[in-house]
Design an enzyme around this catalytic site. Structure first.
Site, PDB file in Angstrom:
ATOM      1  N   ASP A  49      90.368 -74.723   7.239  1.00  0.00           N
ATOM      2  CA  ASP A  49      89.222 -74.556   8.113  1.00  0.00           C
ATOM      3  C   ASP A  49      88.003 -75.122   7.374  1.00  0.00           C
ATOM      4  O   ASP A  49      88.075 -75.382   6.163  1.00  0.00           O
ATOM      5  CB  ASP A  49      89.067 -73.049   8.385  1.00  0.00           C
ATOM      6  CG  ASP A  49      87.776 -72.722   9.088  1.00  0.00           C
ATOM      7  OD1 ASP A  49      87.537 -73.296  10.155  1.00  0.00           O
ATOM      8  OD2 ASP A  49      87.001 -71.893   8.553  1.00  0.00           O
ATOM      9  N   ASP A  51      83.970 -74.405   8.278  1.00  0.00           N
ATOM     10  CA  ASP A  51      82.801 -73.532   8.166  1.00  0.00           C
ATOM     11  C   ASP A  51      83.169 -72.172   7.576  1.00  0.00           C
ATOM     12  O   ASP A  51      84.045 -71.477   8.086  1.00  0.00           O
ATOM     13  CB  ASP A  51      82.154 -73.331   9.542  1.00  0.00           C
ATOM     14  CG  ASP A  51      81.556 -74.621  10.070  1.00  0.00           C
ATOM     15  OD1 ASP A  51      80.692 -75.185   9.382  1.00  0.00           O
ATOM     16  OD2 ASP A  51      81.966 -75.069  11.158  1.00  0.00           O
ATOM     17  N   GLU A  96      82.949 -62.683  17.721  1.00  0.00           N
ATOM     18  CA  GLU A  96      83.954 -63.464  16.998  1.00  0.00           C
ATOM     19  C   GLU A  96      84.597 -62.653  15.874  1.00  0.00           C
ATOM     20  O   GLU A  96      85.800 -62.747  15.639  1.00  0.00           O
ATOM     21  CB  GLU A  96      83.318 -64.739  16.413  1.00  0.00           C
ATOM     22  CG  GLU A  96      84.339 -65.658  15.766  1.00  0.00           C
ATOM     23  CD  GLU A  96      83.738 -66.793  14.947  1.00  0.00           C
ATOM     24  OE1 GLU A  96      82.533 -66.782  14.674  1.00  0.00           O
ATOM     25  OE2 GLU A  96      84.501 -67.692  14.572  1.00  0.00           O
ATOM     26  N   SER A 164      88.649 -77.978  12.176  1.00  0.00           N
ATOM     27  CA  SER A 164      87.405 -77.241  12.377  1.00  0.00           C
ATOM     28  C   SER A 164      86.996 -77.128  13.832  1.00  0.00           C
ATOM     29  O   SER A 164      87.005 -78.116  14.569  1.00  0.00           O
ATOM     30  CB  SER A 164      86.283 -77.925  11.595  1.00  0.00           C
ATOM     31  OG  SER A 164      85.045 -77.353  11.927  1.00  0.00           O
ATOM     32  N   ALA A 165      86.579 -75.939  14.206  1.00  0.00           N
ATOM     33  CA  ALA A 165      85.999 -75.725  15.534  1.00  0.00           C
ATOM     34  C   ALA A 165      84.513 -76.068  15.525  1.00  0.00           C
ATOM     35  O   ALA A 165      83.806 -75.867  16.500  1.00  0.00           O
ATOM     36  CB  ALA A 165      86.215 -74.275  15.960  1.00  0.00           C
ATOM     37  N   LYS A 213      93.034 -72.788  18.093  1.00  0.00           N
ATOM     38  CA  LYS A 213      93.474 -73.827  17.152  1.00  0.00           C
ATOM     39  C   LYS A 213      94.959 -74.155  17.307  1.00  0.00           C
ATOM     40  O   LYS A 213      95.382 -75.247  16.953  1.00  0.00           O
ATOM     41  CB  LYS A 213      93.115 -73.428  15.713  1.00  0.00           C
ATOM     42  CG  LYS A 213      91.605 -73.500  15.455  1.00  0.00           C
ATOM     43  CD  LYS A 213      91.227 -73.396  13.993  1.00  0.00           C
ATOM     44  CE  LYS A 213      89.723 -73.644  13.808  1.00  0.00           C
ATOM     45  NZ  LYS A 213      89.315 -73.593  12.396  1.00  0.00           N
ATOM     46  N   ASP A 238      88.980 -68.521   7.290  1.00  0.00           N
ATOM     47  CA  ASP A 238      88.154 -67.309   7.192  1.00  0.00           C
ATOM     48  C   ASP A 238      88.218 -66.497   8.475  1.00  0.00           C
ATOM     49  O   ASP A 238      87.423 -65.585   8.671  1.00  0.00           O
ATOM     50  CB  ASP A 238      86.692 -67.672   6.883  1.00  0.00           C
ATOM     51  CG  ASP A 238      85.955 -68.178   8.104  1.00  0.00           C
ATOM     52  OD1 ASP A 238      86.432 -69.152   8.724  1.00  0.00           O
ATOM     53  OD2 ASP A 238      84.929 -67.590   8.469  1.00  0.00           O
TER      54      ASP A 238
HETATM   55  P1  TMP Z   1      85.188 -73.575  11.823  1.00  0.00           P
HETATM   56  O1  TMP Z   1      86.412 -73.661  12.666  1.00  0.00           O
HETATM   57  O2  TMP Z   1      84.985 -74.811  10.985  1.00  0.00           O
HETATM   58  O3  TMP Z   1      85.098 -72.318  11.013  1.00  0.00           O
HETATM   59  O4  TMP Z   1      83.891 -73.582  12.814  1.00  0.00           O
HETATM   60  C1  TMP Z   1      83.622 -72.596  13.726  1.00  0.00           C
HETATM   61  C2  TMP Z   1      82.536 -71.659  13.284  1.00  0.00           C
HETATM   62  O5  TMP Z   1      81.264 -72.056  13.796  1.00  0.00           O
HETATM   63  C3  TMP Z   1      82.806 -70.276  13.840  1.00  0.00           C
HETATM   64  O6  TMP Z   1      82.815 -69.312  12.806  1.00  0.00           O
HETATM   65  C4  TMP Z   1      81.647 -70.022  14.773  1.00  0.00           C
HETATM   66  C5  TMP Z   1      80.571 -70.934  14.286  1.00  0.00           C
HETATM   67  N1  TMP Z   1      79.579 -71.360  15.287  1.00  0.00           N
HETATM   68  C6  TMP Z   1      78.246 -71.325  14.915  1.00  0.00           C
HETATM   69  O7  TMP Z   1      77.914 -70.946  13.795  1.00  0.00           O
HETATM   70  N2  TMP Z   1      77.306 -71.736  15.812  1.00  0.00           N
HETATM   71  C7  TMP Z   1      77.624 -72.178  17.060  1.00  0.00           C
HETATM   72  O8  TMP Z   1      76.726 -72.538  17.836  1.00  0.00           O
HETATM   73  C8  TMP Z   1      79.014 -72.208  17.430  1.00  0.00           C
HETATM   74  C9  TMP Z   1      79.412 -72.674  18.800  1.00  0.00           C
HETATM   75  C10 TMP Z   1      79.948 -71.815  16.496  1.00  0.00           C
HETATM   76 MG    MG Z   2      85.501 -70.844   9.647  1.00  0.00          MG
END
Ligand code: TMP
Ligand code: MG
Length: 297
Positions: A49, A51, A96, A164-165, A213, A238
């Protein structure tokens, strides 16, 4: 087995004896790591992942921005929109990570969050040529030891799939500015679609959020097919939603999962321990993944 484990942790991987490291089943971790070591670097792939997994959760007492939140910058969007994005974060992020809701219950809220933010970003007509500057001016920071992790994988030719989302364009810029966008790095994420003048007009492909995912892993079969020669998977995340990132690897033999538990630690400890092989409590470093990697390759 206990004696061997004792030796393994004490002499070869002292990082695993830290109080911030928890495991439901040490013997499973041990067996998996020995099997991976035996097969070596040529059989390994890493799926991670981005973030709050490769990036820090907090740095110098402040939350580190996610790729979406890097876009929440007055350079790119107007004042009303920066407030709106923060409000959306404050509404949906607690959902979340809510330990009392299961992923199916969270799913519609996640779709809502991502859809609202992406619509807002499109309305704000974000410019492609401003994004590198937004990343430079942000407080985005990779975990301590993260560059060494990227470098080691590149040297050993171990493929790294970042799943990554977040926003792919921003993610790429973050790793480029950290000099770790090596040729072994593959990315599945939400990518922006710019018109011919360089203005954001849409997001490409199917939306990826924290809890779909699995669908992304299966539909990106082509990307993952390049990784099919590597049956051993080290997975880093995470969120419980990150566990399905390896679902596209049909030939997986050994999977070792590491979960960074950054927030709501007490509330989520049990579910993380039941789901990840290794759980890292409030650990802002890549020490444990680096130690595992050193052991395997
Ligand atoms: P990841 O898959 O790389 O962890 O990314 C998703 C993360 O981004 C998830 O924990 C939620 C976060 N997110 C924000 O911080 N701000 C936003 O506006 C959105 C849509 C998601
Ligand atoms: Mg993450």
């Amino acid at each position: 087995i206990l004696a061997i484990w004792h030796q393994l942790t004490k002499t070869e991987i002292p990082e695993l004896t830290r109080v911030s490291v928890m495991m439901r089943e040490r013997s499973r971790v041990e067996d998996t790591m020995y099997a991976m070591q035996k097969a070596g670097a040529g059989s390994l792939q890493v799926i991670s992942d981005f973030d709050m997994t490769l990036t820090k959760f907090a740095h110098k007492g402040k939350r580190v921005p996610t790729t979406h939140n890097i876009l929440n910058n007055k350079l790119l969007i107007d004042d009303d929109s920066t407030v709106k994005m923060k409000e959306l974060f404050n509404t949906y992020y607690p959902i979340e990570i809510d330990a009392s809701l299961n992923p199916e219950e969270k799913l519609p809220y996640m779709v809502e969050w991502w859809t609202k933010v992406h619509d807002l970003l499109i309305q704000q007509r974000i410019r492609k040529d401003e994004m590198a500057r937004a990343v430079r001016e942000s407080n985005a920071v990779l975990r301590e030891g993260c560059s060494a992790f990227f470098d080691c994988l590149a040297e050993q030719r171990v493929p790294l799939l970042i799943f990554s989302a977040g926003v792919g364009d921003i993610l790429e810029e973050v790793i480029r500015q950290n000099h770790v966008f090596h040729p072994n790095v593959h990315i599945i994420s939400n990518y922006m679609d710019f018109d011919h003048t360089g203005v954001l007009q849409a997001f490409k492909g199917q939306l990826i959020h924290s809890y779909n995912k699995r669908a992304g892993a299966l539909s990106h079969g082509a990307t993952l097919r390049e990784l099919h020669g590597q049956p051993n998977v080290l997975l880093l995340g995470d969120s419980l939603g990150d566990l399905s990132m390896a679902d596209g690897v049909s030939t997986a033999q050994n999977i070792l999962t590491v979960g960074f538990l950054n927030d709501q630690v007490e509330e989520r400890k049990e579910s993380f321990l039941n789901s990840f092989d290794i759980v890292l409590l409030r650990d802002e470093t890549m020490d444990v993944p680096n130690a595992i990697l050193r052991f395997i390759v």
